[in-house]
Enzyme design. Structure first.
Site, mmCIF file in Angstrom:
data_model
loop_
_atom_site.group_PDB
_atom_site.id
_atom_site.type_symbol
_atom_site.label_atom_id
_atom_site.label_comp_id
_atom_site.label_asym_id
_atom_site.label_seq_id
_atom_site.Cartn_x
_atom_site.Cartn_y
_atom_site.Cartn_z
ATOM 1 N N GLU A 465 41.887 7.699 37.694
ATOM 2 C CA GLU A 465 40.915 6.822 38.481
ATOM 3 C C GLU A 465 40.835 5.544 37.740
ATOM 4 O O GLU A 465 40.926 4.743 38.228
ATOM 5 C CB GLU A 465 39.343 7.263 38.653
ATOM 6 C CG GLU A 465 39.083 8.969 39.180
ATOM 7 C CD GLU A 465 39.824 8.974 40.616
ATOM 8 O OE1 GLU A 465 39.806 7.596 41.327
ATOM 9 O OE2 GLU A 465 40.008 9.775 41.285
ATOM 10 N N HIS A 468 43.725 3.455 39.891
ATOM 11 C CA HIS A 468 43.381 3.296 40.578
ATOM 12 C C HIS A 468 42.325 1.557 40.443
ATOM 13 O O HIS A 468 43.238 0.593 40.835
ATOM 14 C CB HIS A 468 42.190 4.116 41.400
ATOM 15 C CG HIS A 468 42.981 5.140 42.164
ATOM 16 N ND1 HIS A 468 44.122 5.381 43.380
ATOM 17 C CD2 HIS A 468 42.731 6.381 42.052
ATOM 18 C CE1 HIS A 468 44.131 6.238 43.812
ATOM 19 N NE2 HIS A 468 43.557 7.094 42.798
ATOM 20 N N HIS A 471 44.622 -1.163 39.631
ATOM 21 C CA HIS A 471 45.414 -1.766 41.150
ATOM 22 C C HIS A 471 44.630 -2.903 41.461
ATOM 23 O O HIS A 471 44.774 -3.385 42.033
ATOM 24 C CB HIS A 471 45.698 -0.629 41.932
ATOM 25 C CG HIS A 471 46.502 -0.500 42.562
ATOM 26 N ND1 HIS A 471 47.204 0.500 43.684
ATOM 27 C CD2 HIS A 471 47.285 -1.969 43.065
ATOM 28 C CE1 HIS A 471 47.691 -0.064 44.766
ATOM 29 N NE2 HIS A 471 48.272 -1.761 44.112
HETATM 30 ZN ZN LIG Z 1 44.092 9.018 43.122
#
Ligand SMILES: [Zn+2]
Length: 675
Positions: A465, A468, A471
């Site tokens: 996580e 992410h 990102h």
């Molecule tokens: Zn994922």
């Protein structure tokens, strides 16, 4: 009295004023925000000047600013800290937002302006990012049918509405079948089951008023039952019930629904001008075409099948030495694989746990982000929706980058699973906006001030996580619609799965996996056993997954099959499916594919991402340094900062100099040895 959601948010970093708002404020705020968005859209279509990128596309990007702000506060909270009022609001908002969405995609005047800009695009002196936003905006309209009129538009509307009814029905049938079946376990039936499985079975029995422990078809109970139960007859009975979900005849049978769904999808693709539904679906993905997907899956299939076949021989010998004749069956696999796992890598979760402290694993994730991208994290206080939420200001060279929030502990008000979401995404249009990013997990909360301890899987989830989150936090684009994780579905898991690799870097574990009581690092022997266990039984896991992905693709890349079950059988026959392994999700309960559109002809995407993350991490391995500065810089400049502003394949090629190959994945899964 002003609604605090609609007033200016004079909070630290412009965070939602969670301390000043109540659940009652959301419905009026969403009403007002929707009215404002509709007025903004009307202003675009009524604008007296000819359409330009600024007065149409940029205006569209900004039309839902208030709505985005209000929902950006609501949905993260509704998912992580729900209550009856918030559940009611979710039910209320869903049809309102769906209706608003259809209004936009069917707005002919708006689409005409977009078409005019599109036709003129080469003369407009647009930046690459603007060209991309224009292309994506127009493509979204076209794919929802903006070019259709009259009978065709009406037919598409009817198909879509019937598909959504079928998807809901499929899900409800599956749930009904899963709830209806259970098998009581009397004294002798518990043989082999560890305490935690018996406890789960008792809890399930109490819920069903069965007067004793039962096995149900919930994955968290039936899988350990199949792993541990010594009773082959009961394993078979349970497995067959599990495999029959959605195919039991009667009102809850999903087979006819699956056939109708495939037929309507074919029709939908045809109306929109595509040869097949897979062509329609894959157009927006990095893979691009059904051939590219099949090619990748088959490259993984053969080595996985070879590994699984070799494993099956070992397991079958174990079956025979238990006094059973005949072949290894699907209800035997997990049982003998578990026995073999114990013998090969005796890994005791209890031995491991004290070394994986939540706080140290958060530090480890931050330290990796610091070494790779120069990010610094300072814990801050500010308004949150729940006291368990922790918050950090993220900076680089003293400049603000983002706010990162971690909501790590399980509680009754949180849905299960783990996810990353942004309360606000990065953009530059209309003023530099830095993101507010939230990671939500479901780790067990310790009692009495003990340190929170994780399993290895938990620690991996935390890193996933956080990948992410990076990102989102490192996003550096102008437009909201392509910011951060707004990328193709088969590309979005690259940053998250890639970041998991840093958890396995020995120097990271040596520094951060320290014992909660003694502070000592994890002994080498335990570390080795832990890492070896992560690739155990990959032949089986890969085969059951790839078979499902190939059936999903086969359903959608040609004429819709009249009888999906027969088509499924033909596909499995043609790839030589091993006898003792079945699809991870057979058609009548393949919810990824039939509960909605999300993963239809897209089930492959988990593997697509894994191919990329393995290949991408290999760039650091080849450089001989998991924190190689040049490669980290290139990773940020290409994959992590660009969001959807560049085609995914181009981003990857810019990072790696070529597209990914399957070699690193096969090595990572331990499948290169069997082939
Ligand atoms: Zn994922």
């Amino acid at each position: 009295m002003t609604n605090p959601l609609l007033a200016a948010w004079d909070t630290p970093f412009g965070l939602p004023p969670f301390d000043r708002m109540s659940d009652d404020d959301f419905a009026p705020a969403v009403d007002a925000a929707l009215a404002e968005a509709r007025a903004n859209i009307a202003a675009i279509t009524d604008y007296p000047e000819p359409p330009t990128f600024a007065n149409t596309i940029e205006a569209l990007e900004q039309a839902e600013e208030t709505l985005g702000r209000v929902l950006g506060a609501f949905y993260p909270m509704a998912g992580a800290d729900s209550n009856p009022a918030r559940e009611g609001l979710q039910r209320e908002f869903a049809p309102m937002l769906a209706a608003y969405g259809s209004e936009i995609s069917e707005n002919k005047a708006l689409f005409a302006r977009i078409e005019a800009i599109w036709a003129d695009r080469d003369a407009l002196d647009l930046t690459d990012e603007q060209k991309r936003v224009l292309m994506l905006t127009r493509r979204g309209f076209v794919r929802s049918g903006a070019q259709l009129d009259g009978a065709e538009a009406e037919a598409l509307r009817a198909v879509k509405s019937r598909l959504s009814v079928l998807g809901t029905q499929f899900t409800q049938n599956l749930l009904a079948d899963e709830r209806a079946w259970f098998m009581p376990l009397d004294g002798d039936d518990l043989t082999g089951l560890p305490d935690f499985v018996i406890a789960t079975a008792r809890a399930a029995g109490a819920e069903k008023d069965a007067g004793g422990p039962v096995v149900t078809l919930s994955r968290s109970l039936i899988v350990p039952f199949l792993q541990f139960s010594d009773r082959r007859d009961l394993r078979q009975k349970a497995y067959e019930a599990w495999a029959a979900r959605g195919a039991n005849g009667g009102k809850t049978d999903n087979r006819a629904l699956a056939a109708e769904t495939l037929r309507l999808r074919e029709q939908r693709a045809g109306l929109l001008g595509y040869d097949t539904f897979a062509d329609f679906k894959l157009e927006t993905e990095m893979a691009g075409t059904p051939d590219a997907v099949r090619d990748l899956l088959m490259q993984v299939w053969e080595p996985a099948k070879a590994a699984a076949t070799a494993d099956a021989k070992v397991l079958e010998r174990m079956l025979h030495s238990d006094g059973f004749d005949g072949p290894l069956e699907p209800w035997d696999w997990r049982y003998y694989a578990e026995k073999r796992r114990k013998a090969l890598h005796d890994l005791d979760e209890a031995e491991l746990k004290p070394y994986l402290q939540l706080d140290r694993m958060i530090d480890a994730a931050f330290a990796c982000a610091n070494r790779l991208f120069g990010l610094d994290f300072a814990e801050i206080t500010g308004p949150t929706y729940h006291p368990d939420v922790r918050m950090w200001e993220v900076t680089r060279d003293g400049c603000h980058v983002a706010v990162f929030m971690g909501d790590y502990f399980a509680r009754g008000s949180k849905r299960s699973g783990a996810w990353c979401t942004a309360l606000r995404t990065q953009k530059r249009l209309g003023g530099d906006t830095r993101p507010h990013v939230l990671n939500v997990c479901n780790f067990a909360k310790p009692q009495n001030g003990e340190p929170a301890l994780l399993s290895y899987d938990d620690a991996r989830t935390l890193f996933h996580e956080f990948g992410h989150a990076l990102h989102q936090m490192l996003s550096d684009v102008t437009y909201d619609s392509i910011s951060g994780t707004s990328v193709a579905r088969d590309f979005v898991e690259l940053p998250s799965q890639l970041f998991e690799h840093w958890l396995e870097v020995p120097q990271v574990l040596a520094e951060f996996a320290t014992h909660a009581d003694t502070g000592q690092p994890m002994p080498q022997d335990l570390l080795d056993r832990m890492l070896a266990a992560t690739t155990y039984d990959m032949g089986f896991q890969t085969v059951e997954y790839v078979a499902s992905a190939l059936v999903d693709l086969g359903f959608h890349d040609g004429p819709a099959p009249v009888d999906p079950m027969q088509k499924q059988a033909e596909i499995l026959e043609s790839i030589g499916m091993p006898h003792a392994i079945r699809m991870r999700h057979a058609t009548p309960h393949f919810a990824h594919v039939f509960s909605g559109d999300g993963y239809s002809s897209g089930y492959y995407s988990y593997m697509w991402s894994e191919v990329m993350d393995a290949d991408a991490f290999a760039a650091f391995e080849e450089a001989g340094d998991p924190f190689d500065a040049d490669i980290a810089k290139r990773l940020e400049a290409t994959v992590l900062s660009s969001g959807g502003s560049v085609d995914a394949a181009d981003l990857y090629t810019a990072f790696r100099g070529r597209l990914p190959g399957v070699g690193a994945l096969l090595k990572g899964r331990g499948l290169d040895r069997a082939a």
